[in-house]
Motif scaffolding. Structure first.
Motif, PDB file in Angstrom:
ATOM      1  N   ALA A 135       9.412   5.842  -3.835  1.00 37.33           N
ATOM      2  CA  ALA A 135       8.865   6.585  -2.699  1.00 37.33           C
ATOM      3  C   ALA A 135       8.270   5.648  -1.649  1.00 37.33           C
ATOM      4  O   ALA A 135       8.010   6.060  -0.541  1.00 37.33           O
ATOM      5  N   HIS A 136       8.044   4.403  -2.005  1.00 37.79           N
ATOM      6  CA  HIS A 136       7.461   3.455  -1.068  1.00 37.79           C
ATOM      7  C   HIS A 136       8.457   3.097   0.019  1.00 37.79           C
ATOM      8  O   HIS A 136       9.629   2.905  -0.239  1.00 37.79           O
ATOM      9  N   GLU A 137       7.953   3.007   1.209  1.00 37.91           N
ATOM     10  CA  GLU A 137       8.775   2.579   2.331  1.00 37.91           C
ATOM     11  C   GLU A 137       8.112   1.361   2.940  1.00 37.91           C
ATOM     12  O   GLU A 137       7.257   1.472   3.799  1.00 37.91           O
ATOM     13  N   ASN A 182       3.502  -0.504   5.204  1.00 38.08           N
ATOM     14  CA  ASN A 182       3.754   0.515   4.187  1.00 38.08           C
ATOM     15  C   ASN A 182       3.756   1.855   4.908  1.00 38.08           C
ATOM     16  O   ASN A 182       2.715   2.416   5.218  1.00 38.08           O
ATOM     17  N   SER A 207       4.808   4.694   3.797  1.00 35.18           N
ATOM     18  CA  SER A 207       4.800   5.845   2.893  1.00 35.18           C
ATOM     19  C   SER A 207       3.390   6.428   2.810  1.00 35.18           C
ATOM     20  O   SER A 207       2.460   5.919   3.431  1.00 35.18           O
ATOM     21  N   ASP A 208       3.241   7.456   2.014  1.00 35.54           N
ATOM     22  CA  ASP A 208       1.924   8.067   1.833  1.00 35.54           C
ATOM     23  C   ASP A 208       1.276   7.626   0.524  1.00 35.54           C
ATOM     24  O   ASP A 208       0.288   8.202   0.080  1.00 35.54           O
ATOM     25  N   GLN A 209       1.827   6.568  -0.093  1.00 37.30           N
ATOM     26  CA  GLN A 209       1.280   6.033  -1.340  1.00 37.30           C
ATOM     27  C   GLN A 209       1.002   4.546  -1.173  1.00 37.30           C
ATOM     28  O   GLN A 209       1.700   3.854  -0.440  1.00 37.30           O
ATOM     29  N   ALA A 236      -1.367   2.948   1.994  1.00 38.97           N
ATOM     30  CA  ALA A 236      -0.458   3.828   2.740  1.00 38.97           C
ATOM     31  C   ALA A 236      -0.776   3.737   4.229  1.00 38.97           C
ATOM     32  O   ALA A 236      -1.933   3.824   4.636  1.00 38.97           O
TER      33      ALA A 236
END
Length: 122
Positions: free
Chosen positions: A21-23, A51, A53-55, A80
């Motif tokens: 899920a990481h971008e 980063n 993503s939301d994590q 995030a």
């Protein structure tokens, strides 16, 4: 029985889906130091990593292709939405024209990105 099988499959897949899920995005994945001489000593460049993503992203490690290449990020995770700096240096003297690499791994030691560094020695 089907419910138990589905539950088992989902239990196995959830950690993998979270890991991917990481971008992580780099402002660039290549840098050419150009032509340098022994007198130039050590050359430096700073990359930006975001980063998006939301994590939070846990950094597992940085690996360089040669001992003359140093990479420093100064943290163990990227929050995030945060952008951080990856500082890279190469001791320029005496190595000849080469390409070097810095590889960023996530906490599960999957390669995230390989940064290519080029240098020409005179």
């Amino acid at each position: 029985m089907r419910r138990a099988i589905l539950t088992a499959i989902l239990t196995l897949l959830i950690p993998f889906s979270c890991a991917f899920a990481h971008e992580i995005r780099f402002d660039r994945t290549e840098w050419d130091f150009g032509t340098v001489s022994n007198d130039d000593g050590t050359v430096f460049h700073t990359f930006e990593i975001t980063n998006s993503s939301d994590q939070d992203f846990r950094i597992g490690g940085l690996v360089t292709s040669f001992s003359c290449v140093r990479a420093y990020i100064g943290r163990v995770s990227i929050k995030a939405g945060e952008t951080v700096k990856l500082k890279v240096s190469i001791k320029a003297g005496g190595y000849g024209p080469k390409e070097y690499y810095v590889i960023l791994f996530d906490s599960d030691e999957r390669k995230v990105e390989r940064i290519r560094l080029k240098i020409n020695h005179i």
